[in-house]
Design a protein around this motif. Structure first.
Motif, PDB file in Angstrom:
ATOM      1  N   CYS A 292      -6.326   0.216   3.813  1.00  0.00           N
ATOM      2  CA  CYS A 292      -4.967  -0.068   4.275  1.00  0.00           C
ATOM      3  C   CYS A 292      -4.993  -0.189   5.800  1.00  0.00           C
ATOM      4  CB  CYS A 292      -4.042   1.061   3.837  1.00  0.00           C
ATOM      5  SG  CYS A 292      -2.338   0.864   4.403  1.00  0.00           S
ATOM      6  N   SER A 349      -6.309  -6.747  -1.611  1.00  0.00           N
ATOM      7  CA  SER A 349      -5.871  -6.894  -0.226  1.00  0.00           C
ATOM      8  C   SER A 349      -4.566  -6.145   0.001  1.00  0.00           C
ATOM      9  CB  SER A 349      -5.680  -8.376   0.122  1.00  0.00           C
ATOM     10  OG  SER A 349      -5.294  -8.533   1.474  1.00  0.00           O
ATOM     11  N   TRP A 350      -4.413  -5.582   1.217  1.00  0.00           N
ATOM     12  CA  TRP A 350      -3.184  -4.894   1.637  1.00  0.00           C
ATOM     13  C   TRP A 350      -2.376  -5.804   2.553  1.00  0.00           C
ATOM     14  CZ3 TRP A 350      -1.995   0.223   0.267  1.00  0.00           C
ATOM     15  CH2 TRP A 350      -3.028   0.966  -0.317  1.00  0.00           C
ATOM     16  N   SER A 351      -1.056  -5.727   2.449  1.00  0.00           N
ATOM     17  CA  SER A 351      -0.206  -6.425   3.412  1.00  0.00           C
ATOM     18  C   SER A 351      -0.264  -5.683   4.745  1.00  0.00           C
ATOM     19  CB  SER A 351       1.236  -6.490   2.900  1.00  0.00           C
ATOM     20  OG  SER A 351       1.799  -5.190   2.806  1.00  0.00           O
ATOM     21  N   ALA A 354       1.561  -2.431   4.916  1.00  0.00           N
ATOM     22  CA  ALA A 354       1.198  -1.498   3.835  1.00  0.00           C
ATOM     23  C   ALA A 354       2.272  -1.400   2.760  1.00  0.00           C
ATOM     24  CB  ALA A 354       0.889  -0.106   4.387  1.00  0.00           C
ATOM     25  N   LEU A 357       0.188  -4.147  -2.138  1.00  0.00           N
ATOM     26  CA  LEU A 357      -1.236  -4.222  -2.444  1.00  0.00           C
ATOM     27  C   LEU A 357      -1.393  -5.262  -3.537  1.00  0.00           C
ATOM     28  CD1 LEU A 357      -4.134  -3.084  -2.172  1.00  0.00           C
ATOM     29  CD2 LEU A 357      -3.537  -1.394  -3.911  1.00  0.00           C
TER      30      LEU A 357
END
Length: 457
Positions: A292, A349-351, A354, A357
């Motif tokens: 993250c 993948s994380w934005s 956070a 996901l």
């Protein structure tokens, strides 16, 4: 937290092989077996029983084969995409009167076969890629040329990672080795220093813990799965501060008579020659790890027995069929999601905030998980982060080298979730995509001791 598998036409029902969030705008890019890259806007859930949704924005069409990996540069101004046949494209973001658009900037040619993984350097200047041609290449993105070739692996390179501090790069291959390369800069005729990575550690086997009355002096076992692992991806990752490296595709036997367990290893920056921790065993092989981007405050007064950090990192670990969310304050995962897809998971993948996901799968669909503001904790402030960085310089963490943990609770949770999913499908008699099952795990792990070791080149 809430979410589930979003049943839209992501890539013409073909496998979705990779995805990545833009570090500024939060747009989600996906790549698949339809040769295309698509950009999506992620929309928050509209009710407690509904998950987030994705809205199609545009397509980046150029590749002539399946897109296996794509990664935005840290600044967000560039996008790299790797595909079958060695195709490697650098895209650049352009501003226009009607908005922003991505255009092909460079085509990087040298890999002879499929590009499977990649990662940017923190300054956007270099890119490392791993390929089915058994090599890693470090590219000079500005020049569009090969800077260095790392060809020590004997089989497919399925994962690469760039140390955020710039001192190391790491690679993971189906030849059952993880290679750590240290930067030993070369000085040019003009007095400039250039990157020059040399093999520092080749991690492949570990000594087993033998009974005291054993007549065998020592026994070694492989730490990683061989080429029969049913995935082309072994995506490893450094923590954002570079203090440790998490490596997937682990397989370990505690004794010559015990069954192998699937795991991911944590390597301490203080000693990258051997694993310091083993994450709780899972039912299926681990294929990807992603951190993250947000750093969080501790929930207790210290970071627990294993990580001596003044803050918390949260990271996701994907197996072929499940998703685990961990933090550095405790060893058991925060939550386990199972029954998400009918085919292998391929990427996570994380934005940048956070909040989301995302994970992709070969079944042609993606799953989106949305977090509430208090699910992961409160963000660590910049001033606190800088202070902690100064206090922990050169000694970011204190991870014991020989402690390996394997709580059975995680395996039981995953098995229970999968079993419930199968029972639900049988009772309903339909083949709709599965809803996620989140299983918090709080059981205290049992501890075992081994002595991992490295085989230097």
């Amino acid at each position: 937290m809430r979410g589930g598998t979003v049943q839209i036409n992501w890539h013409d029902t073909k496998p979705v092989l990779t995805l990545d969030f833009h570090p500024k705008s939060g747009l989600l890019a996906t790549g698949g077996a339809d040769f295309d890259i698509k950009l999506w806007q992620i929309n928050p859930s509209e009710g407690e029983n509904k998950g987030p949704t994705a809205s199609y924005q545009s397509s980046l069409t150029y590749h002539g084969s399946a897109v296996n990996v794509l990664r935005f540069s840290p600044s967000g101004g560039l996008l790299a995409s790797g595909a079958d046949g060695g195709e490697l494209i650098i895209w650049k973001l352009h501003s226009t009167d009607v908005g922003q658009t991505w255009k092909v900037l460079k085509s990087l040619s040298f890999h002879r076969k499929d590009v499977l993984d990649m990662e940017w350097s923190t300054d956007d200047a270099h890119l490392i890629t791993g390929s089915v041609d058994n090599s890693c290449i470090i590219w000079d993105v500005c020049k569009g040329s090969v800077h260095q070739i790392l060809d020590g692996h004997l089989h497919y390179v399925q994962g690469v990672a760039w140390d955020p501090l710039g001192h190391y790069v790491a690679s993971l291959s189906s030849d059952r080795t993880c290679r750590i390369y240290g930067n030993k800069p070369l000085t040019t005729s003009k007095g400039l220093k250039t990157l020059n990575y040399a093999a520092q550690h080749v991690i492949t086997k570990a000594e087993q813990q033998l009974p005291a009355d054993s007549k065998i002096l020592s026994a070694k076992t492989h730490l990683f799965h061989d080429e029969t692992l049913p995935s082309f991806f072994r995506r490893l990752a450094w923590s954002p501060d570079g203090s440790f490296l998490v490596v997937p595709a682990g397989s370990y036997k505690f004794s010559s008579t015990s069954d192998s367990v699937n795991t991911a290893y944590i390597f301490s920056r203080k000693d990258l020659s051997r694993p310091a921790l083993q994450l709780p065993a899972s039912g299926k092989p681990v294929i990807a790890v992603r951190f993250c981007p947000i750093v969080f405050n501790l929930r207790a007064h210290n970071s627990g027995e294993f990580f001596k950090l003044p803050y918390r990192y949260v990271f996701a670990v994907a197996t072929l069929n499940s998703l685990y969310i961990y933090d550095t304050e405790s060893v058991p995962p925060i939550a386990v999601f199972a029954g998400l897809h009918y085919a292998a998971i391929t990427d996570i993948s994380w934005s940048p905030d956070a909040k989301y996901l995302a994970l992709s799968s070969q079944d042609g669909y993606c799953t989106l998980v949305e977090f509430d503001s208090d699910d992961l904790g409160s963000p660590f402030t910049i001033s606190e982060a800088e202070k902690a960085k100064d206090e922990n310089k050169n000694s970011v963490h204190q991870v014991p080298h020989e402690v390996i943990t394997t709580p059975n609770a995680v395996v039981e949770a995953e098995s229970r979730a999968n079993r419930n999913q199968k029972e639900t499908e049988a009772s309903e008699g339909k083949q709709a995509l599965a809803s996620p099952i989140s299983t918090p795990v709080s059981n205290k792990p049992a501890k075992r001791r081994i002595t991992p070791m490295s085989i230097d080149p």
